[in-house]
Design a protein around this motif. Sequence first.
Motif, PDB file in Angstrom:
ATOM      1  N   ALA A 207     -76.995 108.490  48.546  1.00  0.00           N
ATOM      2  CA  ALA A 207     -77.510 108.618  49.913  1.00  0.00           C
ATOM      3  C   ALA A 207     -78.872 109.303  49.925  1.00  0.00           C
ATOM      4  O   ALA A 207     -79.771 108.930  50.690  1.00  0.00           O
ATOM      5  CB  ALA A 207     -76.525 109.392  50.780  1.00  0.00           C
ATOM      6  N   GLU A 208     -79.046 110.309  49.074  1.00  0.00           N
ATOM      7  CA  GLU A 208     -80.325 111.009  49.002  1.00  0.00           C
ATOM      8  C   GLU A 208     -81.410 110.107  48.420  1.00  0.00           C
ATOM      9  O   GLU A 208     -82.557 110.135  48.862  1.00  0.00           O
ATOM     10  CB  GLU A 208     -80.177 112.269  48.154  1.00  0.00           C
ATOM     11  N   SER A 211     -82.478 107.602  51.073  1.00  0.00           N
ATOM     12  CA  SER A 211     -83.310 108.285  52.065  1.00  0.00           C
ATOM     13  C   SER A 211     -84.726 108.507  51.542  1.00  0.00           C
ATOM     14  O   SER A 211     -85.705 108.309  52.267  1.00  0.00           O
ATOM     15  CB  SER A 211     -82.672 109.620  52.449  1.00  0.00           C
ATOM     16  N   ASP A 214     -86.555 105.110  51.503  1.00  0.00           N
ATOM     17  CA  ASP A 214     -86.961 104.704  52.848  1.00  0.00           C
ATOM     18  C   ASP A 214     -88.177 105.497  53.320  1.00  0.00           C
ATOM     19  O   ASP A 214     -89.094 104.939  53.939  1.00  0.00           O
ATOM     20  CB  ASP A 214     -85.799 104.894  53.829  1.00  0.00           C
ATOM     21  N   ALA A 215     -88.186 106.799  53.045  1.00  0.00           N
ATOM     22  CA  ALA A 215     -89.320 107.628  53.454  1.00  0.00           C
ATOM     23  C   ALA A 215     -90.603 107.200  52.736  1.00  0.00           C
ATOM     24  O   ALA A 215     -91.679 107.137  53.335  1.00  0.00           O
ATOM     25  CB  ALA A 215     -89.018 109.106  53.173  1.00  0.00           C
TER      26      ALA A 215
END
Length: 368
Positions: A207-208, A211, A214-215
């Motif tokens: 999940a990290e 994220s 995506d950033a």
Amino acid sequence: MQLSSRLSRTLSWLVDAASEVPGADRLLAELGVHLVRDGLPLAGGALTLAVQHPLIARRTWLWRASSGEIIEALGFAPGGPMTPLGAAPSDDPSRRWLTSVAAGVVHEDQVGVRPGAPTLAWIGPRPFTPEEIEELRQAARFAAAPLTAVSARDTLKAALDAYLGRRSAARVLSAPLRRNVGETIQAALLFADLRGFTALSESRPPAEIISALDAWFDRIAGAVHAFSGEVLKFVGDGVLAIFPVSQGSPRGACNAALRATSAARAGMARLDKEREQQGLPSLPFGVALHLGAVFWGNIGAADRLDFTAIGPAVNLVSRLEGLCRPLEKTVLVSGVLAAQTDLPLIALGTHSLRGIAAPCAVFTLPEG
């Protein structure tokens, strides 16, 4: 159902020709014009369609009868039932709005509509008579098929835009779906890649990692699009983007690529500060820029195509990005692109690139 003789021309147009209208905005405007010509008193109208898009939930077009002007509004809020634009509350004394759904009719004092249903709304200079309301309902029923066709085309275009980019999507829709269909174009190329991402992905939860990806993609793709470029590929943690040359002069495309890179670098600096405050590692990256000719079109298997850019220029820009780490630079620019811009650059000498026969003159952007 008894058909209105006054609406015969409008209903014939809806059956025979409305499905060929190029877009929802034109469908609304032309339907409004037909209804006015058939004697219905309209001051304006609205059409709302749900959209399959990562950012946009629905699109609404407003049409003004007096001028023919069309205004578009976008709905970004995710979830929840759609509310027909202009639906008057039950205590509205004017009672001038009539909102119709493609598969039926919603009275003007109703606000809940089946999610995703196309909605038509009309407003008149005075309250509609019962006869006029029935005629507008009749037109809405006949508009169901063309609205479905237009909505399907808009959904397809939105999906292709999201996965391919606007320019590439337009090319896919306008050309045969066959291998080797494309064109050779001149473009400034941008290739960017996160450094040390493999090690990061092995030490952090999925999940990290997602994220962080995506950033990173938000910053680099946002900068590319802000300066009229187009992202062609996300490959792992890498990005390939193009800035097509227009009007025969590469200067504009090269300057746009350099400015997009500066914007991405600033965005990543802010992101790294945010991540540091959260106790997360920074995301170092490298960007390479080059100018050259590429084949922009379909490649792949006979029944599974990819729309992309290939050619020696693409190979060079990816190899050039590989020098970012050994040269300890975030941005590297080829001599070919550097020669086409007057923006300040710093020369780093000539370097050999793996798999590229000729050495490449290399430049970088000033820090800060």
